[in-house]
Design a protein around this motif. Structure first.
Motif, PDB file in Angstrom:
ATOM      1  N   GLU A  98     100.175  61.949  19.191  1.00 16.40           N
ATOM      2  CA  GLU A  98     100.796  63.172  18.672  1.00 16.40           C
ATOM      3  C   GLU A  98     102.312  63.121  18.818  1.00 16.40           C
ATOM      4  O   GLU A  98     103.047  63.467  17.899  1.00 16.40           O
ATOM      5  CB  GLU A  98     100.263  64.404  19.423  1.00 16.40           C
ATOM      6  CG  GLU A  98      98.812  64.756  19.107  1.00 16.40           C
ATOM      7  CD  GLU A  98      98.636  65.269  17.680  1.00 16.40           C
ATOM      8  OE1 GLU A  98      99.483  66.048  17.214  1.00 16.40           O
ATOM      9  OE2 GLU A  98      97.663  64.861  17.028  1.00 16.40           O
TER      10      GLU A  98
ATOM     11  N   ASN B 170     105.026  62.740  15.769  1.00 16.91           N
ATOM     12  CA  ASN B 170     106.087  63.733  15.579  1.00 16.91           C
ATOM     13  C   ASN B 170     107.457  63.064  15.484  1.00 16.91           C
ATOM     14  O   ASN B 170     108.278  63.440  14.645  1.00 16.91           O
ATOM     15  CB  ASN B 170     106.101  64.741  16.726  1.00 16.91           C
ATOM     16  CG  ASN B 170     105.021  65.806  16.577  1.00 16.91           C
ATOM     17  OD1 ASN B 170     104.341  65.882  15.561  1.00 16.91           O
ATOM     18  ND2 ASN B 170     104.876  66.627  17.608  1.00 16.91           N
TER      19      ASN B 170
ATOM     20  N   TYR C 168     109.387  63.691  12.092  1.00 24.66           N
ATOM     21  CA  TYR C 168     110.469  64.694  12.096  1.00 24.66           C
ATOM     22  C   TYR C 168     111.824  64.144  12.508  1.00 24.66           C
ATOM     23  O   TYR C 168     112.848  64.748  12.217  1.00 24.66           O
ATOM     24  CB  TYR C 168     110.084  65.869  13.007  1.00 24.66           C
ATOM     25  CG  TYR C 168     108.730  66.438  12.658  1.00 24.66           C
ATOM     26  CD1 TYR C 168     108.488  66.939  11.387  1.00 24.66           C
ATOM     27  CD2 TYR C 168     107.687  66.449  13.581  1.00 24.66           C
ATOM     28  CE1 TYR C 168     107.245  67.437  11.039  1.00 24.66           C
ATOM     29  CE2 TYR C 168     106.435  66.944  13.248  1.00 24.66           C
ATOM     30  CZ  TYR C 168     106.220  67.437  11.968  1.00 24.66           C
ATOM     31  OH  TYR C 168     104.990  67.914  11.625  1.00 24.66           O
TER      32      TYR C 168
ATOM     33  N   GLY D  80      98.414  69.054  17.702  1.00 22.48           N
ATOM     34  CA  GLY D  80      99.859  69.229  17.817  1.00 22.48           C
ATOM     35  C   GLY D  80     100.327  69.340  19.256  1.00 22.48           C
ATOM     36  O   GLY D  80      99.633  68.921  20.189  1.00 22.48           O
TER      37      GLY D  80
HETATM   38 MG    MG Z   1     102.549  66.920  15.192  1.00 22.57          MG
END
Ligand code: MG
Ligand code: ADP
Length: 133
Positions: A45, A49, A53, A103
């Protein structure tokens, strides 16, 4: 000897490599297969990310030795855009990408300690620890 390793994340391969490194270290520290799975899910996770991002960053994984307790620490760091509203992000169901993992709230649940340090336009450092028991 304190064990530690790190994986640079700048592609999908980095996510795979970070998972593998995390599983290996978790096993060496003495975590059972269920905890190994929790730890590798958390690493996935965090690495995903970073890739999604921030484009790139790093996953550091290390053994922690406390007073009478040992564990594993994951440090996910990047110099990306930072997380806009950490409070919203930690609410279940708040995701922008509709991913399968739970998440960041999922990472918090899977691990024992969890901390986000994020500054807009400067980057994010997320630290999570799981203790061996
Ligand atoms: Mg995520
Ligand atoms: N390393 C990061 N850098 C910048 N923003 C991030 C980072 N990690 C997470 N975020 C932001 O936090 C939100 C929630 O992340 P997460 O809980 O993993 O859910 P999801 O990735 O499914 O959206 C993301 O949609 C993104 O906006």
């Amino acid at each position: 000897m304190q064990v530690q390793t790190h994986v640079d994340i700048h592609s999908e391969w980095g996510i795979v490599a970070a998972r593998q490194a995390g599983r290996k270290l978790a096993r060496e520290i003495g975590f059972g297969s269920v905890d190994q799975a929790r730890i590798t899910t958390a690493i996935s996770e965090l690495a995903r990310n970073i890739y999604l991002y921030a484009n790139q960053g790093r996953i550091q994984i290390e053994e922690v030795r406390g007073s009478g307790k040992n564990g594993i620490r994951i440090i996910a760091s990047d110099e990306g855009p930072g997380i806009k509203d950490i409070r919203n992000v930690m609410e279940d169901g708040f995701t922008t990408s509709g991913g399968l993992g739970a998440g960041l709230p999922g990472v918090k649940r899977l691990m024992d300690e969890f901390n986000i340090d994020s500054e807009l336009e400067n980057g994010t450092v997320i630290t999570a620890i799981k203790w061996l028991r």
